[in-house]
Motif scaffolding. Sequence first.
Motif, PDB file in Angstrom:
ATOM      1  N   MET A  42      51.157 -19.601  51.750  1.00  0.00           N
ATOM      2  CA  MET A  42      51.621 -20.273  50.920  1.00  0.00           C
ATOM      3  C   MET A  42      52.177 -20.389  50.288  1.00  0.00           C
ATOM      4  N   GLN A  43      52.408 -18.931  49.905  1.00  0.00           N
ATOM      5  CA  GLN A  43      53.723 -18.277  48.932  1.00  0.00           C
ATOM      6  C   GLN A  43      54.162 -18.644  49.621  1.00  0.00           C
ATOM      7  N   GLN A  44      54.981 -18.059  51.008  1.00  0.00           N
ATOM      8  CA  GLN A  44      56.238 -18.077  51.133  1.00  0.00           C
ATOM      9  C   GLN A  44      56.789 -19.257  51.852  1.00  0.00           C
ATOM     10  N   SER A  45      55.544 -20.292  51.869  1.00  0.00           N
ATOM     11  CA  SER A  45      56.220 -21.456  52.522  1.00  0.00           C
ATOM     12  C   SER A  45      56.605 -22.457  51.082  1.00  0.00           C
ATOM     13  N   LEU A  46      56.250 -22.362  49.948  1.00  0.00           N
ATOM     14  CA  LEU A  46      56.237 -22.919  49.125  1.00  0.00           C
ATOM     15  C   LEU A  46      56.462 -22.636  47.587  1.00  0.00           C
ATOM     16  N   ASP A  47      56.986 -21.291  47.938  1.00  0.00           N
ATOM     17  CA  ASP A  47      57.316 -20.620  46.380  1.00  0.00           C
ATOM     18  C   ASP A  47      56.979 -20.324  45.691  1.00  0.00           C
ATOM     19  N   ILE A  48      55.601 -20.561  45.280  1.00  0.00           N
ATOM     20  CA  ILE A  48      54.571 -20.248  43.773  1.00  0.00           C
ATOM     21  C   ILE A  48      54.156 -19.076  44.276  1.00  0.00           C
ATOM     22  N   PRO A  49      54.358 -18.364  43.057  1.00  0.00           N
ATOM     23  CA  PRO A  49      53.319 -16.748  43.042  1.00  0.00           C
ATOM     24  C   PRO A  49      51.600 -17.070  42.863  1.00  0.00           C
ATOM     25  N   LYS A  50      51.896 -16.247  43.050  1.00  0.00           N
ATOM     26  CA  LYS A  50      50.697 -15.983  44.386  1.00  0.00           C
ATOM     27  C   LYS A  50      49.420 -15.898  42.706  1.00  0.00           C
ATOM     28  N   LEU A  51      49.861 -15.030  41.985  1.00  0.00           N
ATOM     29  CA  LEU A  51      48.422 -15.237  40.950  1.00  0.00           C
ATOM     30  C   LEU A  51      48.623 -17.162  40.350  1.00  0.00           C
ATOM     31  N   ALA A  52      49.710 -17.978  40.505  1.00  0.00           N
ATOM     32  CA  ALA A  52      49.496 -19.743  40.051  1.00  0.00           C
ATOM     33  C   ALA A  52      48.974 -19.742  41.471  1.00  0.00           C
ATOM     34  N   LEU A  53      49.213 -19.476  42.603  1.00  0.00           N
ATOM     35  CA  LEU A  53      48.487 -19.780  44.090  1.00  0.00           C
ATOM     36  C   LEU A  53      46.697 -19.028  43.735  1.00  0.00           C
ATOM     37  N   PHE A  54      45.959 -18.768  43.736  1.00  0.00           N
ATOM     38  CA  PHE A  54      44.841 -18.417  43.057  1.00  0.00           C
ATOM     39  C   PHE A  54      44.247 -18.907  41.929  1.00  0.00           C
ATOM     40  N   SER A  55      44.640 -19.648  41.434  1.00  0.00           N
ATOM     41  CA  SER A  55      44.389 -20.066  40.076  1.00  0.00           C
ATOM     42  C   SER A  55      43.800 -21.562  40.112  1.00  0.00           C
ATOM     43  N   VAL A  56      45.292 -22.528  40.410  1.00  0.00           N
ATOM     44  CA  VAL A  56      44.813 -23.513  41.134  1.00  0.00           C
ATOM     45  C   VAL A  56      44.074 -23.568  42.260  1.00  0.00           C
ATOM     46  N   LEU A  57      43.975 -22.210  43.391  1.00  0.00           N
ATOM     47  CA  LEU A  57      43.243 -22.227  44.619  1.00  0.00           C
ATOM     48  C   LEU A  57      41.512 -22.297  44.080  1.00  0.00           C
ATOM     49  N   GLY A  58      41.289 -21.401  42.543  1.00  0.00           N
ATOM     50  CA  GLY A  58      39.982 -21.489  42.433  1.00  0.00           C
ATOM     51  C   GLY A  58      39.427 -22.459  42.399  1.00  0.00           C
ATOM     52  N   SER A  59      40.479 -23.459  41.136  1.00  0.00           N
ATOM     53  CA  SER A  59      40.008 -25.461  40.605  1.00  0.00           C
ATOM     54  C   SER A  59      40.121 -25.878  41.931  1.00  0.00           C
ATOM     55  N   LEU A  60      40.567 -26.115  42.936  1.00  0.00           N
ATOM     56  CA  LEU A  60      40.919 -26.734  44.307  1.00  0.00           C
ATOM     57  C   LEU A  60      39.403 -26.560  45.136  1.00  0.00           C
ATOM     58  N   THR A  61      38.675 -25.600  45.501  1.00  0.00           N
ATOM     59  CA  THR A  61      37.412 -24.690  45.527  1.00  0.00           C
ATOM     60  C   THR A  61      36.690 -25.845  44.616  1.00  0.00           C
ATOM     61  N   ASP A  62      36.516 -24.768  43.499  1.00  0.00           N
ATOM     62  CA  ASP A  62      35.258 -25.354  42.745  1.00  0.00           C
ATOM     63  C   ASP A  62      34.805 -26.888  42.498  1.00  0.00           C
ATOM     64  N   THR A  63      36.114 -27.699  42.435  1.00  0.00           N
ATOM     65  CA  THR A  63      35.912 -28.994  42.966  1.00  0.00           C
ATOM     66  C   THR A  63      35.757 -29.907  44.316  1.00  0.00           C
ATOM     67  N   GLY A  64      35.248 -28.947  45.052  1.00  0.00           N
ATOM     68  CA  GLY A  64      34.780 -28.733  46.658  1.00  0.00           C
ATOM     69  C   GLY A  64      36.243 -29.873  46.863  1.00  0.00           C
ATOM     70  N   LEU A  65      37.419 -29.856  46.800  1.00  0.00           N
ATOM     71  CA  LEU A  65      38.403 -30.265  47.724  1.00  0.00           C
ATOM     72  C   LEU A  65      38.748 -29.107  48.127  1.00  0.00           C
ATOM     73  N   VAL A  66      38.729 -27.624  48.322  1.00  0.00           N
ATOM     74  CA  VAL A  66      38.954 -27.019  48.760  1.00  0.00           C
ATOM     75  C   VAL A  66      38.061 -26.162  49.632  1.00  0.00           C
ATOM     76  N   GLU A  67      38.414 -25.542  51.319  1.00  0.00           N
ATOM     77  CA  GLU A  67      37.299 -24.627  51.519  1.00  0.00           C
ATOM     78  C   GLU A  67      37.889 -23.147  51.422  1.00  0.00           C
ATOM     79  N   CYS A  68      37.430 -22.082  50.838  1.00  0.00           N
ATOM     80  CA  CYS A  68      37.942 -21.034  51.355  1.00  0.00           C
ATOM     81  C   CYS A  68      37.367 -20.293  53.105  1.00  0.00           C
ATOM     82  N   ASP A  69      37.605 -19.509  54.006  1.00  0.00           N
ATOM     83  CA  ASP A  69      36.479 -18.931  54.484  1.00  0.00           C
ATOM     84  C   ASP A  69      37.470 -17.461  54.965  1.00  0.00           C
ATOM     85  N   GLY A  70      36.786 -17.015  54.110  1.00  0.00           N
ATOM     86  CA  GLY A  70      37.610 -15.109  54.259  1.00  0.00           C
ATOM     87  C   GLY A  70      39.179 -15.819  53.740  1.00  0.00           C
TER      88      GLY A  70
END
Length: 76
Positions: A42-70
């Motif tokens: 995602m960082q390479q494709s979207l050119d979004i800093p990893k820190l921002a990605l982890f923050s948004v992914l955490g929120s998306l995971t908490d709301t159930g819109l995204v799932e994490c598997d490993g």
Amino acid sequence: MSTQRAVLRQTTEPIPAELTSPTAKLIYLYLDTTGQSTVDEMQQSLDIPKLALFSVLGSLTDTGLVECDGDCYAAS
């Protein structure tokens, strides 16, 4: 080409209403399109800093819109 876009719009799900951040929408759509992805991909494709990605992914995971598997994330 416009026919292809019309077909694509008809087959994709709408963006969930609870997504208000442009970055969250972009990440959600990317995952919905790719099926699954790692943070590095995602960082390479979207050119979004990893820190921002982890923050948004955490929120998306908490709301159930995204799932994490490993290492991989996917739209629910």
